[in-house]
Design an enzyme around this catalytic site. Structure first.
Site, PDB file in Angstrom:
ATOM      1  N   ARG A 245      32.074  40.745  41.259  1.00  0.00           N
ATOM      2  CA  ARG A 245      31.466  41.960  41.770  1.00  0.00           C
ATOM      3  C   ARG A 245      31.772  42.062  43.258  1.00  0.00           C
ATOM      4  O   ARG A 245      31.816  41.053  43.966  1.00  0.00           O
ATOM      5  CB  ARG A 245      29.939  41.939  41.576  1.00  0.00           C
ATOM      6  CG  ARG A 245      29.490  42.306  40.178  1.00  0.00           C
ATOM      7  CD  ARG A 245      29.798  43.779  39.860  1.00  0.00           C
ATOM      8  NE  ARG A 245      29.319  44.175  38.548  1.00  0.00           N
ATOM      9  CZ  ARG A 245      30.075  44.218  37.454  1.00  0.00           C
ATOM     10  NH1 ARG A 245      31.346  43.875  37.495  1.00  0.00           N
ATOM     11  NH2 ARG A 245      29.560  44.638  36.306  1.00  0.00           N
ATOM     12  N   GLU A 274      32.156  50.808  45.154  1.00  0.00           N
ATOM     13  CA  GLU A 274      33.131  51.480  44.277  1.00  0.00           C
ATOM     14  C   GLU A 274      32.754  52.943  44.064  1.00  0.00           C
ATOM     15  O   GLU A 274      31.575  53.239  43.916  1.00  0.00           O
ATOM     16  CB  GLU A 274      33.186  50.756  42.923  1.00  0.00           C
ATOM     17  CG  GLU A 274      33.744  49.359  43.064  1.00  0.00           C
ATOM     18  CD  GLU A 274      33.837  48.611  41.733  1.00  0.00           C
ATOM     19  OE1 GLU A 274      33.731  49.241  40.666  1.00  0.00           O
ATOM     20  OE2 GLU A 274      34.023  47.388  41.781  1.00  0.00           O
ATOM     21  N   HIS A 292      39.109  47.942  39.251  1.00  0.00           N
ATOM     22  CA  HIS A 292      38.107  47.396  38.319  1.00  0.00           C
ATOM     23  C   HIS A 292      38.622  47.392  36.868  1.00  0.00           C
ATOM     24  O   HIS A 292      38.062  48.053  35.988  1.00  0.00           O
ATOM     25  CB  HIS A 292      36.788  48.165  38.420  1.00  0.00           C
ATOM     26  CG  HIS A 292      35.594  47.375  37.967  1.00  0.00           C
ATOM     27  ND1 HIS A 292      34.347  47.481  38.541  1.00  0.00           N
ATOM     28  CD2 HIS A 292      35.452  46.446  36.985  1.00  0.00           C
ATOM     29  CE1 HIS A 292      33.498  46.661  37.924  1.00  0.00           C
ATOM     30  NE2 HIS A 292      34.153  46.018  36.969  1.00  0.00           N
TER      31      HIS A 292
HETATM   32  C1  DGY Z   1      31.538  43.993  33.296  1.00  0.00           C
HETATM   33  O1  DGY Z   1      31.491  43.836  32.076  1.00  0.00           O
HETATM   34  O2  DGY Z   1      30.714  43.486  34.047  1.00  0.00           O
HETATM   35  C2  DGY Z   1      32.629  44.861  33.821  1.00  0.00           C
HETATM   36  O3  DGY Z   1      32.823  44.593  35.159  1.00  0.00           O
HETATM   37  C3  DGY Z   1      32.311  46.320  33.604  1.00  0.00           C
HETATM   38  O4  DGY Z   1      31.033  46.573  34.038  1.00  0.00           O
END
Ligand code: DGY
Length: 326
Positions: A245, A274, A292
């Site tokens: 993240r 983001e 992402h």
């Molecule tokens: C997750 O599964 O955490 C991906 O990053 C999409 O949210």
């Protein structure tokens, strides 16, 4: 709250477009309202969805904060998150509001691990720079000293967060590239037969790793875990990879470290704000920036959707959802 089977088909709002087989199955099972435009829901739309549906299939683009979940008595009794990470959902507030939250662990492990390895190779072998050079039309042909990168085979990979995805990355690095793997993981974890050495601290890991790959969840404790101080502990030839993240990395500090040559490169798939990306990062050659994509395969995204539906089905049948968070 346990799922009380409604006498009618449960009404479910799906906040983003999902792969066709997932939307088809959702329509078979529930009275579904899909987001045809596929634009992220506004706060107003999100509140309306919580007021009009029994359950939501929500995604990382839905900010389900305390005010969304508790500012009014909501009709929704379950949020099935389409994704494993759930830092966009205030789960304590959901619990206070009696809203069950589930996620989709396991089904995206391999895809995310593959992407982390791909980013590592792209950065180490300067693939982004090479592609930009070629597309610019200014490539004059092969030469012995062009775009020399870093050899990952035999290098040391430091994994921060040795959960499912961290372990999957470690296995790929060990078996595919003969990398030595070290890890930092505050809570005890069962690694099975995985050959990896534990570091007592993040600093120890940063100091001994050629590549650092982040796989920890975003929590208040991991916010800006990689800041200027942490970056100062990495070697000047080291590479940082983040597929976890964005909040885990202080982007401004990272951009400064990359610009100054403090570390060699970085590969990012996730960002603090983001879809905004720190402008200083976009200007740098030694960072690979992906939008992402960690779990973005047909198989992965379909499995995530089916998993979210399985959680809703169990809940509405009065059973415990398999991937309940709160
Ligand atoms: C997750 O599964 O955490 C991906 O990053 C999409 O949210």
């Amino acid at each position: 709250m346990a799922g009380t089977p409604p006498s009618r088909r449960p009404r479910v709002v799906v906040t983003r477009r999902l792969p066709d087989p997932v939307e088809r199955r959702a329509r078979e099972l529930f009275e579904v309202s899909c987001n045809a435009s596929d634009e992220p829901f506004s706060v107003v739309q999100l509140h309306a969805a919580l007021d009009s549906a029994d359950g939501l299939i929500a995604t990382v683009t839905d900010r389900l904060d305390r005010s969304a979940l508790t500012s009014a008595p909501r009709r929704a009794v379950i949020v099935a998150n389409f994704g494993v990470g759930f830092n966009h959902i205030d789960v304590a507030a959901a619990a206070d509001a009696g809203i069950v939250v589930t996620n989709t662990p396991g089904v995206l492990t391999d895809d995310t691990a593959d992407l982390a390895i791909g980013l590592m190779l792209m950065v180490a072998r300067r693939a982004g720079e090479g592609e930009r050079l070629l597309r610019s039309g200014t490539w004059t042909g092969w030469r012995p000293t062009q775009l020399l990168g870093t050899r990952v085979t035999g290098a040391t990979l430091g994994i921060v967060g040795m959960g499912r995805i961290g372990q999957a990355v470690a296995r790929r690095a060990r078996s595919g590239f003969g990398m030595r793997v070290v890890y930092y993981q505050p809570n005890p974890v069962d690694l099975g037969d995985l050959d990896a050495g534990e570091c007592a601290s993040l600093t120890e890991l940063l100091e001994c790793s050629d590549v650092v790959s982040l796989h920890c969840p975003a929590t208040p404790a991991t916010r800006h875990l990689i800041d200027a101080d942490a970056l100062a502990h990495m070697g000047d030839g080291a590479i940082l990879i983040n597929t976890s993240r964005g909040d885990v990395v202080d982007e401004a500090a990272l951009a400064a470290a990359l610009a100054a040559g403090r570390i060699r490169g970085a590969g990012l798939d996730v960002y603090e704000d983001e879809p905004q990306v720190h402008p200083a990062l976009c200007a740098l050659e030694n960072v690979v920036l992906l939008p992402h994509l960690g779990s973005a395969t047909d198989a992965g995204r379909t499995a995530m959707g089916m998993c979210a539906i399985d959680n809703l089905v169990a809940f509405f049948a009065g059973e415990e959802p398999p991937n309940r968070i709160v």
